[in-house]
Design an enzyme around this catalytic site. Sequence first.
Site, PDB file in Angstrom:
ATOM      1  N   ASP A  35      -6.403   6.077  -0.015  1.00 14.01           N
ATOM      2  CA  ASP A  35      -6.409   5.193   0.967  1.00 14.01           C
ATOM      3  C   ASP A  35      -7.721   5.110   1.977  1.00 14.01           C
ATOM      4  O   ASP A  35      -7.863   5.266   3.204  1.00 14.01           O
ATOM      5  CB  ASP A  35      -5.398   5.646   2.202  1.00 14.01           C
ATOM      6  CG  ASP A  35      -4.037   5.664   1.376  1.00 14.01           C
ATOM      7  OD1 ASP A  35      -3.752   5.151   0.151  1.00 14.01           O
ATOM      8  OD2 ASP A  35      -3.002   6.291   2.133  1.00 14.01           O
ATOM      9  N   GLU A 199       1.130  -3.608   0.231  1.00 11.89           N
ATOM     10  CA  GLU A 199       0.733  -2.513   1.074  1.00 11.89           C
ATOM     11  C   GLU A 199      -0.549  -2.534   1.268  1.00 11.89           C
ATOM     12  O   GLU A 199      -1.479  -3.089   0.589  1.00 11.89           O
ATOM     13  CB  GLU A 199       1.350  -1.303   0.728  1.00 11.89           C
ATOM     14  CG  GLU A 199       0.821  -0.608  -0.522  1.00 11.89           C
ATOM     15  CD  GLU A 199       1.581   0.545  -0.840  1.00 11.89           C
ATOM     16  OE1 GLU A 199       2.684   1.191  -0.340  1.00 11.89           O
ATOM     17  OE2 GLU A 199       0.786   1.389  -1.592  1.00 11.89           O
ATOM     18  N   HIS A 261      -5.566   0.384  -2.472  1.00  8.41           N
ATOM     19  CA  HIS A 261      -5.598   0.672  -1.226  1.00  8.41           C
ATOM     20  C   HIS A 261      -7.044   0.709  -0.862  1.00  8.41           C
ATOM     21  O   HIS A 261      -7.422   1.575  -0.241  1.00  8.41           O
ATOM     22  CB  HIS A 261      -4.988   2.025  -0.661  1.00  8.41           C
ATOM     23  CG  HIS A 261      -4.584   2.011   0.648  1.00  8.41           C
ATOM     24  ND1 HIS A 261      -3.082   2.241   0.914  1.00  8.41           N
ATOM     25  CD2 HIS A 261      -5.129   1.678   1.482  1.00  8.41           C
ATOM     26  CE1 HIS A 261      -3.376   2.114   2.545  1.00  8.41           C
ATOM     27  NE2 HIS A 261      -4.495   1.900   2.965  1.00  8.41           N
ATOM     28  N   ARG A 291      -5.787  11.238  -6.265  1.00  2.50           N
ATOM     29  CA  ARG A 291      -6.617   9.969  -6.109  1.00  2.50           C
ATOM     30  C   ARG A 291      -8.062  10.082  -5.441  1.00  2.50           C
ATOM     31  O   ARG A 291      -8.191  10.987  -4.606  1.00  2.50           O
ATOM     32  CB  ARG A 291      -5.918   8.979  -5.560  1.00  2.50           C
ATOM     33  CG  ARG A 291      -4.581   8.319  -6.085  1.00  2.50           C
ATOM     34  CD  ARG A 291      -3.733   7.691  -5.367  1.00  2.50           C
ATOM     35  NE  ARG A 291      -3.109   8.281  -4.119  1.00  2.50           N
ATOM     36  CZ  ARG A 291      -2.393   7.578  -3.423  1.00  2.50           C
ATOM     37  NH1 ARG A 291      -1.911   6.436  -3.810  1.00  2.50           N
ATOM     38  NH2 ARG A 291      -1.971   8.085  -2.236  1.00  2.50           N
TER      39      ARG A 291
END
Length: 324
Positions: A35, A199, A261, A291
Site C-alpha cells: 500500500d 480498493e 494499491h 509485498r
Amino acid sequence: MHFLSLLTALILALFSPLASAANYTNPLKTTDGSDPHIAWSGGYYYLMTTTWSNLQITRATTLNGLKSGEKRTVWTDATASRCCNVWAPELHYLDGAWYIYYTAGNSANLDGQRSHVLKGGATPWDPFTYLAQLTSTWGIDGTILRFSTWGNYFVYSCFSGSLQSLCIAPLTSPGKLGASKVLSTPTNAWERVGNPVMEGPAAMYHGGTTYLSYSASYCWTSSYSLGLLTWNGSGDPSLSASWSKSGPWLTSANGNYGPGHNGFFQSPDGTEIWNVYHATSNSAGACDGSRYTMAQKVNWNANGTPNFGSPARLGTSYVGPLGE
Ligand SMILES: *[C@@H]1O[C@H](CO)[C@@H](O)[C@H](O)[C@H]1NC(C)=O
Ligand SMILES: *[C@@H]1O[C@H](CO)[C@@H](O)[C@H](O)[C@H]1NC(C)=O
C-alpha cells in the site's frame, strides 16, 4: 530571445540539477512495502507503506535513496478501537498543513477497520497529532480527490451489500466528511477474481482530465490489478454516472504478481507523473508483508489516455524522476 535571457537559459541547462535524474532499481522497499504512497515536497520524497503496527515515514532526496532513507515512526496508538491492523497511510497537504489519512481497527478481527486522520505541520517531517475518525462503518484505503469547481472529496473502500466497492464523500474540512455515496461497484469479471473488490483508490490529474485508479479483485490472487475511473469533466463527481470505468491496466508480469494499491506522485521538476505500487513474488498473490514497493513513470498514449506499462523484472535499471 534577449541575449541575457538566452545566456541565463544556457547556464541553467548546463548547471541546473533539474536537467538530470538519478537511476534507480525496484524494489524500493523489500518487505512491508504494501500500500505504498509517496509525496514529493521541499526536496524530499516521503514514502509511507503498511507496517500493520504503526505509521512510519521514510524520506530521501532520490527515489533510489529511499532504500536507505531516514526513517521516523510518526504514530503509534494504544486506543483499543484503532490500535491495530494499521493500513494504507497517505500524506496529503490541505489548507497549509500535512495530514496522514490511514486505516486502523481493533486487535480482534478486521471488522473494525475505520478511516482516521492525523494532523501535522508545514512539512511532512513535523510531528503529527490525532485529529479524527472519518468513517463510522467499515472503510479503508481513503484518499483525497480534488476539484477546482467541486471542492475536495474523500474516496475510500466500503461495502455496498456484499460487494467491496468505492465510496465517496465531500471532505468538508480535513477531519470531517459529508454524506457518503457508493461511487462504483465491482461488476466486471476482472474485478471479481477471488472476491469482488475495489480498493486502494488514488487520484491523478493530467491534461485537464481527472482520474481515479483503484485496485481490483482479491489480493490473494495474481489477478489483483489496477482499474481506472475517468471523470467526464462536468457531472457531479459523487455520482457514478459521471465516471467511466476501464481496465485492467497494470497486471502481473515478469515475476511480479498482483501489482496494485498504488499512489501517484510528481517528479521534482513537476513534468512527470509517477506510479508507486506493490507487488509480490508469490504467484498466488499476497495480502501480507511479503509485498514489495515498486515505482515507474506513467506514460501517455497518443489519444491522451494513461499508459501504466507493466512491472519490469526486479533489478532493472530505470532513469528516475526528472529533477532529482
Ligand atoms: C457527465 O455525467 C453526467 C451525469 O452525472 C451527465 O448528466 C452529463 O451529461 C455528462 N457529461 C458529459 C460531457 O458526458
Ligand atoms: C540508467 O537507466 C538507463 C535506462 O534504463 C540505462 O540505459 C542505463 O544503462 C542506466 N545507467 C546505469 C549506470 O545503470
